[in-house]
Design a protein around this motif. Structure first.
Motif, PDB file in Angstrom:
ATOM      1  N   LEU A 148     -23.198  -3.486  21.984  1.00  0.00           N
ATOM      2  CA  LEU A 148     -24.794  -3.273  22.140  1.00  0.00           C
ATOM      3  C   LEU A 148     -24.521  -3.682  23.788  1.00  0.00           C
ATOM      4  O   LEU A 148     -26.076  -3.150  24.158  1.00  0.00           O
ATOM      5  N   ARG A 151     -23.382  -1.221  26.084  1.00  0.00           N
ATOM      6  CA  ARG A 151     -25.278   0.194  25.679  1.00  0.00           C
ATOM      7  C   ARG A 151     -26.425  -0.116  26.529  1.00  0.00           C
ATOM      8  O   ARG A 151     -26.523   0.915  26.835  1.00  0.00           O
ATOM      9  N   THR A 168     -17.015   2.495  22.030  1.00  0.00           N
ATOM     10  CA  THR A 168     -17.166   1.152  20.834  1.00  0.00           C
ATOM     11  C   THR A 168     -16.422   1.316  19.542  1.00  0.00           C
ATOM     12  O   THR A 168     -16.043   2.151  18.947  1.00  0.00           O
ATOM     13  N   THR A 171     -19.274  -1.270  16.517  1.00  0.00           N
ATOM     14  CA  THR A 171     -20.564  -1.222  16.937  1.00  0.00           C
ATOM     15  C   THR A 171     -21.496  -0.952  16.362  1.00  0.00           C
ATOM     16  O   THR A 171     -21.399  -0.430  15.696  1.00  0.00           O
ATOM     17  N   HIS A 173     -24.424  -0.297  15.866  1.00  0.00           N
ATOM     18  CA  HIS A 173     -25.710   0.477  16.500  1.00  0.00           C
ATOM     19  C   HIS A 173     -27.337  -0.041  16.087  1.00  0.00           C
ATOM     20  O   HIS A 173     -28.384  -0.310  16.780  1.00  0.00           O
ATOM     21  N   HIS A 243     -33.443  -3.310  20.585  1.00  0.00           N
ATOM     22  CA  HIS A 243     -32.912  -2.055  19.948  1.00  0.00           C
ATOM     23  C   HIS A 243     -33.521  -0.945  20.758  1.00  0.00           C
ATOM     24  O   HIS A 243     -32.711   0.000  20.485  1.00  0.00           O
ATOM     25  N   PRO A 317     -23.963   5.794  17.090  1.00  0.00           N
ATOM     26  CA  PRO A 317     -25.080   5.555  17.733  1.00  0.00           C
ATOM     27  C   PRO A 317     -26.401   6.366  16.905  1.00  0.00           C
ATOM     28  O   PRO A 317     -25.784   7.650  16.751  1.00  0.00           O
TER      29      PRO A 317
END
Length: 467
Positions: A148, A151, A168, A171, A173, A243, A317
């Motif tokens: 995270l 990203r 990742t 992760t 997401h 997010h 993701p």
């Protein structure tokens, strides 16, 4: 080496040094650590502010097993660093081709993303000067929550321009129901874990952003539910905003910059087949109960698994095609282990060091479900007053093995071999009196049709006084 490699650990994955000594470090008693991490007078750390004025320093990656019971466990990163050094002949000297990024995992992840941008810029510049490779970019490998951070760096802070690839490993997401379970329920043997984590912005940024709360009339998002016990509404809103910033920036970058899709790739490694992965929660107006049941029709039951911490659907993701993901039957705690990296990512990482287009297509989800796998069901921690019960199950086997074999290694190197016997169809367990400490475990099989691949995990045994 054309591109330097950057390792970003997950939650718990960095050693924290305080003004009077280590706060989170190998060998430090867990109960003492929990008290000091929670006590602001001891930590002297403004948890929601940048670390410029902080007296707490994230000094290095956590090398071995680390456990915060009720939330997360990891087998550590010493072997990961060693694996990268072995295969790519890199060092952690300035411009040496390997950058490790420890950080204070209690903080707002935006803080770390900004610092990650600074240190990557510096390291890439030093690498270009040392090697004469003018077009060198970072290859970022990020585990768990570290993905995270990475990203946010790539999408919001424009890091994609200097990032060849972001890989990742498990992760969240879309968040993890495990974080919700920790904040609302905690850990039965250590109630202090719940109190500790409620003040961490990072844990609230791990909360699910999709509809996981079952009200009896359908599933809703956490932000749309009534105030839940143990969850701070202000930090929930902030976590959702975190997010949304990533999603909005990713959409803008893809639409506005033709070079975005050609110069950078995000590739998730998704842990699967760990059947105890929490998927949803029920709110009855008084308490939250989390379970491995899928959140309604959002997730088909056959895909309602994950790595034991992060659901399969969350490790992929949003808006990323499924064929850009790679799937592996492994537990979250060991996704960064050499076993997984060699089997799933070594060829890709070697290919990334070569010029030319990159094919990132991984195996289809259907292919990933064919081979039988072992699902680790060990607890984060066991009370020292009673024997530890190690459990596992085998999924997807036409003929399950008669037994499973576990190799348990204590932090001091003491090794014990245990046999998990079948107590129900494809379910296995063993009880063993273990001394207090941190343990690695590898669970495999010597029979079955076909023989399932071994799984790695870790756990803690608490001192008797903590029970």
């Amino acid at each position: 080496m054309r591109h330097p490699i950057v390792l970003v650990p997950g939650f718990l994955g960095s050693v924290l040094d305080g003004p009077t000594g280590p706060l989170w470090a190998p060998g430090k008693p867990l109960l003492q650590t929990l008290a000091e991490l929670r006590d602001p007078d001891t930590a002297r750390h403004p948890l929601t502010l940048p670390g410029d004025t902080s007296s707490v320093r994230a000094s290095r990656l956590f090398p071995d097993v680390a456990v915060l019971p009720g939330l997360l466990r990891t087998t550590g990163y010493a072997r990961t660093v060693g694996w990268v050094r072995e295969h790519f002949a890199v060092t952690e000297a300035p411009g040496g081709g390997l950058l490790t990024f420890p950080y204070d995992w209690r903080l707002d992840n935006r803080v770390h993303a900004r610092r990650l941008a600074e240190v990557i810029d510096l390291h890439v510049a030093e690498f270009r000067e040392r090697t004469g490779t003018a077009d060198a970019k970072a290859v970022v490998i990020a585990h768990g929550m570290g993905g995270l951070i990475a990203r946010y760096y790539v999408e919001v802070l424009g890091g994609w321009r200097d990032c060849r690839a972001l890989i990742t490993l498990g992760t969240p997401h879309r968040g993890s129901v495990r974080a919700l379970d920790t904040l609302t329920g905690g850990f039965r043997h250590l109630p202090g874990v719940r109190t500790l984590t409620r003040g961490f912005p990072s844990v609230h940024q791990l909360l699910p952003v999709y509809s996981v709360i079952d009200t009896g009339a359908g599933h809703i998002r956490i932000e749309d539910a009534a105030p839940l016990p143990g969850v701070r509404p202000d930090l929930v809103g902030d976590g959702l905003g975190f997010h949304r910033e990533i999603a909005a920036a990713a959409a803008y970058n893809a639409e506005s910059f033709p070079a975005y899709t050609h110069q950078h790739v995000t590739l998730p490694l998704v842990g699967t087949r760990q059947s105890g992965t929490l998927q949803s929660a029920r709110w009855n107006g008084h308490r939250v109960v989390c379970s491995a049941e899928p959140p309604g029709a959002l997730v088909p039951p056959v895909l309602a698994d994950g790595d034991g911490v992060v659901p399969r659907v969350s490790a992929m993701p949003p808006a990323l095609p499924e064929d850009r993901c790679r799937f592996v039957a492994a537990a979250h705690s060991a996704l960064q282990s050499p076993r997984v990296l060699t089997g799933r990512l070594l060829e890709l990482l070697v290919r990334l060091q070569s010029p030319g287009p990159l094919d990132v297509r991984g195996p289809s989800d259907q292919l990933a479900r064919v081979a039988p796998a072992i699902s680790s069901e060990v607890d984060d921690a066991y009370a020292g007053e009673e024997p530890a019960t190690l459990r596992a199950r085998v999924v997807g086997a036409a003929r399950p093995p008669r037994r499973l074999l576990a190799t348990v290694t204590r932090e001091d190197g003491e090794t014990l071999s245990l046999v998990l016997l079948e107590v129900a169809p494809a379910r296995y367990e063993v009880r063993s009196a273990l001394s207090a400490g941190l343990y690695d475990v590898e669970i495999g099989a010597d029979s079955g049709s076909p023989v399932p691949e071994a799984v790695q995990d870790c756990f803690a045994v608490l001192p008797r006084a903590a029970s």
